[in-house]
Design a protein around this motif. Structure first.
Motif, PDB file in Angstrom:
ATOM      1  N   GLY A   1       0.790  -1.217   0.000  1.00  0.00           N
ATOM      2  CA  GLY A   1       0.000   0.000   0.000  1.00  0.00           C
ATOM      3  C   GLY A   1       0.820   1.263   0.000  1.00  0.00           C
ATOM      4  N   TRP A   2       1.877   1.313  -0.836  1.00  0.00           N
ATOM      5  CA  TRP A   2       2.721   2.503  -0.906  1.00  0.00           C
ATOM      6  C   TRP A   2       1.937   3.701  -1.427  1.00  0.00           C
ATOM      7  N   ALA A   3       2.120   4.844  -0.822  1.00  0.00           N
ATOM      8  CA  ALA A   3       1.518   6.072  -1.333  1.00  0.00           C
ATOM      9  C   ALA A   3       2.245   6.497  -2.594  1.00  0.00           C
ATOM     10  N   GLN A   4       1.525   7.113  -3.508  1.00  0.00           N
ATOM     11  CA  GLN A   4       2.138   7.534  -4.763  1.00  0.00           C
ATOM     12  C   GLN A   4       2.754   8.929  -4.682  1.00  0.00           C
ATOM     13  N   ASP A   5       2.528   9.640  -3.597  1.00  0.00           N
ATOM     14  CA  ASP A   5       3.163  10.936  -3.441  1.00  0.00           C
ATOM     15  C   ASP A   5       4.671  10.751  -3.372  1.00  0.00           C
ATOM     16  N   TYR A   6       5.404  11.376  -4.291  1.00  0.00           N
ATOM     17  CA  TYR A   6       6.831  11.094  -4.408  1.00  0.00           C
ATOM     18  C   TYR A   6       7.609  11.487  -3.164  1.00  0.00           C
ATOM     19  N   GLU A   7       7.200  12.543  -2.468  1.00  0.00           N
ATOM     20  CA  GLU A   7       7.924  12.946  -1.264  1.00  0.00           C
ATOM     21  C   GLU A   7       7.749  11.910  -0.166  1.00  0.00           C
ATOM     22  N   GLU A   8       6.554  11.349  -0.059  1.00  0.00           N
ATOM     23  CA  GLU A   8       6.321  10.296   0.931  1.00  0.00           C
ATOM     24  C   GLU A   8       7.102   9.038   0.559  1.00  0.00           C
ATOM     25  N   VAL A   9       7.079   8.688  -0.726  1.00  0.00           N
ATOM     26  CA  VAL A   9       7.860   7.535  -1.179  1.00  0.00           C
ATOM     27  C   VAL A   9       9.336   7.748  -0.855  1.00  0.00           C
ATOM     28  N   HIS A  10       9.849   8.941  -1.144  1.00  0.00           N
ATOM     29  CA  HIS A  10      11.270   9.234  -0.915  1.00  0.00           C
ATOM     30  C   HIS A  10      11.613   9.113   0.571  1.00  0.00           C
TER      31      HIS A  10
ATOM     32  N   GLN B   1      23.882  29.083 -16.984  1.00  0.00           N
ATOM     33  CA  GLN B   1      24.227  27.731 -16.567  1.00  0.00           C
ATOM     34  C   GLN B   1      23.036  26.789 -16.736  1.00  0.00           C
ATOM     35  N   TYR B   2      21.865  27.280 -16.378  1.00  0.00           N
ATOM     36  CA  TYR B   2      20.649  26.474 -16.514  1.00  0.00           C
ATOM     37  C   TYR B   2      20.430  26.069 -17.969  1.00  0.00           C
ATOM     38  N   GLU B   3      20.719  26.973 -18.870  1.00  0.00           N
ATOM     39  CA  GLU B   3      20.502  26.694 -20.292  1.00  0.00           C
ATOM     40  C   GLU B   3      21.461  25.643 -20.830  1.00  0.00           C
ATOM     41  N   VAL B   4      22.700  25.627 -20.353  1.00  0.00           N
ATOM     42  CA  VAL B   4      23.694  24.730 -20.961  1.00  0.00           C
ATOM     43  C   VAL B   4      23.711  23.344 -20.340  1.00  0.00           C
ATOM     44  N   THR B   5      23.218  23.194 -19.107  1.00  0.00           N
ATOM     45  CA  THR B   5      23.260  21.876 -18.494  1.00  0.00           C
ATOM     46  C   THR B   5      22.123  21.005 -19.034  1.00  0.00           C
ATOM     47  N   VAL B   6      21.953  19.812 -18.476  1.00  0.00           N
ATOM     48  CA  VAL B   6      21.030  18.838 -19.061  1.00  0.00           C
ATOM     49  C   VAL B   6      19.757  18.714 -18.233  1.00  0.00           C
ATOM     50  N   PRO B   7      18.654  18.322 -18.845  1.00  0.00           N
ATOM     51  CA  PRO B   7      17.445  18.041 -18.077  1.00  0.00           C
ATOM     52  C   PRO B   7      17.602  16.742 -17.288  1.00  0.00           C
ATOM     53  N   LEU B   8      16.840  16.620 -16.234  1.00  0.00           N
ATOM     54  CA  LEU B   8      16.881  15.403 -15.412  1.00  0.00           C
ATOM     55  C   LEU B   8      16.573  14.158 -16.239  1.00  0.00           C
ATOM     56  N   SER B   9      15.788  14.321 -17.277  1.00  0.00           N
ATOM     57  CA  SER B   9      15.423  13.175 -18.121  1.00  0.00           C
ATOM     58  C   SER B   9      16.646  12.479 -18.708  1.00  0.00           C
ATOM     59  N   LYS B  10      17.752  13.233 -18.941  1.00  0.00           N
ATOM     60  CA  LYS B  10      18.979  12.618 -19.469  1.00  0.00           C
ATOM     61  C   LYS B  10      19.550  11.604 -18.487  1.00  0.00           C
ATOM     62  N   LEU B  11      19.510  11.933 -17.198  1.00  0.00           N
ATOM     63  CA  LEU B  11      19.972  10.999 -16.182  1.00  0.00           C
ATOM     64  C   LEU B  11      19.085   9.757 -16.152  1.00  0.00           C
ATOM     65  N   ILE B  12      17.783   9.958 -16.251  1.00  0.00           N
ATOM     66  CA  ILE B  12      16.865   8.816 -16.248  1.00  0.00           C
ATOM     67  C   ILE B  12      17.089   7.945 -17.485  1.00  0.00           C
TER      68      ILE B  12
ATOM     69  N   THR C   1      13.570  10.605  -7.229  1.00  0.00           N
ATOM     70  CA  THR C   1      12.512   9.632  -6.951  1.00  0.00           C
ATOM     71  C   THR C   1      11.267   9.947  -7.781  1.00  0.00           C
ATOM     72  N   LYS C   2      10.908  11.220  -7.837  1.00  0.00           N
ATOM     73  CA  LYS C   2       9.745  11.640  -8.627  1.00  0.00           C
ATOM     74  C   LYS C   2       9.924  11.256 -10.092  1.00  0.00           C
ATOM     75  N   ALA C   3      11.099  11.539 -10.642  1.00  0.00           N
ATOM     76  CA  ALA C   3      11.346  11.250 -12.058  1.00  0.00           C
ATOM     77  C   ALA C   3      11.308   9.755 -12.342  1.00  0.00           C
TER      78      ALA C   3
ATOM     79  N   ARG D   1       8.745   7.759 -14.785  1.00  0.00           N
ATOM     80  CA  ARG D   1       9.266   6.932 -15.876  1.00  0.00           C
ATOM     81  C   ARG D   1       8.705   5.510 -15.798  1.00  0.00           C
ATOM     82  N   GLY D   2       8.004   5.184 -14.708  1.00  0.00           N
ATOM     83  CA  GLY D   2       7.350   3.884 -14.624  1.00  0.00           C
ATOM     84  C   GLY D   2       7.975   2.885 -13.676  1.00  0.00           C
ATOM     85  N   TYR D   3       9.007   3.297 -12.942  1.00  0.00           N
ATOM     86  CA  TYR D   3       9.601   2.388 -11.955  1.00  0.00           C
ATOM     87  C   TYR D   3       8.676   2.271 -10.754  1.00  0.00           C
TER      88      TYR D   3
END
Length: 384
Positions: free
Chosen positions: A17-26, A301-312, A353-355, A359-361
């Motif tokens: 019965g895990w909650a889906q709220d990512y902060e609670e999951v984390h 700096q924000y413009e040149v770095t990568v989105p979190l999706s790249k790590l995922i 954790t949210k990402a 992504r479906g994990y």
């Protein structure tokens, strides 16, 4: 894995019965970051990481905010600067970390075993582990290795970016290293055997491919690659190719994903160069990407770095190649200039954790990536 199951129960993540709220999951996860360079970047510079800092990626308040349960503190030195005195430099860093822990003993404690981790977590404190980043710090001495292990070092990254007399680095795979220094020397094999006997994990981030396979041939325990990614997505010498990944899986080892934009996206450095030329001007050839990035504004700096999706994307690829039981995190915070957007410092780890949820994990899979896989390999090294 009895201890691992106890951690699952302790953090309430074996229920359906895990909650889906990512902060609670984390909050329910055992979060282990396998590599952080805050000792060299902040502590040795006199910054008090017991207080929230306006510099760097890491301090105790932000570790607490990010829900980091276990932080591995890297003990590092530049081989060229520390051709002599590297062992003392390593001990000086451990001394400095111990002072931080003593000054913040209500919030953080040093662990030397998985049993210590469980005890410290029950006390509600952050767990500090020690990793040695660069075999130059043992100065080719097995007694020095044993001494650092006794002080709490639970892994050693065999090389940094330079060859050692007994091991070769990935950064110098240019055919110029003498033949007798390719891979692991006979003395290097003795060092690996002693690490296996001690229960000290062998970390092959920064190692050459020849070193990687030489260690696999001799090690009796699973290997660790603390902060590297997938070369198939980003063909950087610090990332592992598919053949290495399959060998790691067969060995039972673990790879920790690195948050550095340059290891996540091949185009990162060219974007930094372009932004620097556009906003600042032509750069001296000797200026590194790190120095260029630091001269940009926060918005640039924000413009040149990568989105979190790249790590995922890298996590997805690694999970596909080696399986969910062999992927962890090794952020390299404070050893990099450009983490992904939304992972700007350790306080932002709930966003990972949210990402992963998005992504479906599922939460059991996330628990493995975020900490249990690292804990598993630590426990395996404790078994004789």
């Amino acid at each position: 894995m009895r201890k691992m199951f106890s951690f699952l129960c302790l953090f309430g993540i074996v229920t359906s019965g895990w909650a889906q709220d990512y902060e609670e999951v984390h909050r329910k996860l055992l979060v282990v970051d396998g590599h952080n360079d805050v000792i060299i970047s902040s502590i040795l510079r006199g910054r008090d990481i017991g207080q929230r800092l306006d510099k760097g990626h890491t301090d105790i308040p932000r570790l607490l905010e990010g829900g980091v349960d276990v932080q591995v503190f890297a003990v590092w030195s530049d081989d060229q600067k520390w051709k002599k005195g590297a062992f003392k430099h390593a001990n000086d860093q451990i001394d400095a970390l111990e002072r931080v822990i003593a000054q913040n003993s209500d919030k953080i404690a040093l662990a030397k075993s998985s049993a210590d981790i469980e005890k410290i977590r029950k006390e509600g404190k952050i767990v500090a582990l020690i990793g040695i980043e660069g075999g130059n710090m043992i100065e080719s001495s097995i007694p020095n290795l044993e001494s650092l292990y006794a002080r709490g070092a639970r892994y050693m990254t065999l090389t940094w970016n330079y060859n050692l007399p007994w091991a070769t680095a990935a950064a110098i795979e240019d055919g110029k290293a003498p033949a007798d220094q390719q891979g692991l020397s006979e003395h290097g094999k003795a060092i690996i055997r002693r690490m296996n006997e001690l229960g000290m994990m062998v970390d092959l981030s920064h190692g050459s491919k020849k070193l990687f396979y030489d260690v696999l041939e001799i090690s009796t325990k699973p290997i660790l690659v603390t902060h590297s990614n997938a070369a198939a997505l980003t063909p950087h010498y610090r990332n592992l190719d598919d053949k290495q990944l399959l060998a790691l899986k067969k060995n039972g080892g673990v790879i920790g994903v690195n948050f550095y934009a340059g290891f996540l996206d091949t185009d990162y450095e060219s974007r930094v160069d372009e932004a620097y030329r556009k906003h600042i001007g032509a750069a001296d050839r000797n200026i590194s990407s790190w120095e260029k990035y630091e001269k940009l504004t926060k918005e640039q700096q924000y413009e040149v770095t990568v989105p979190l999706s790249k790590l995922i994307d890298h996590i997805d690829y690694l999970v596909k190649k080696v399986g969910i039981d062999h992927v962890a995190i090794g952020s390299d915070y404070d050893g990099i200039e450009a983490p992904p957007r939304d992972l700007e410092d350790v306080s932002k780890l709930p966003n990972l954790t949210k990402a992963l949820l998005e992504r479906g994990y599922n939460q059991e899979q996330i628990a493995k990536i975020m900490g249990l896989n690292f804990l598993r390999i630590l426990e395996q090294h404790e078994q004789n």
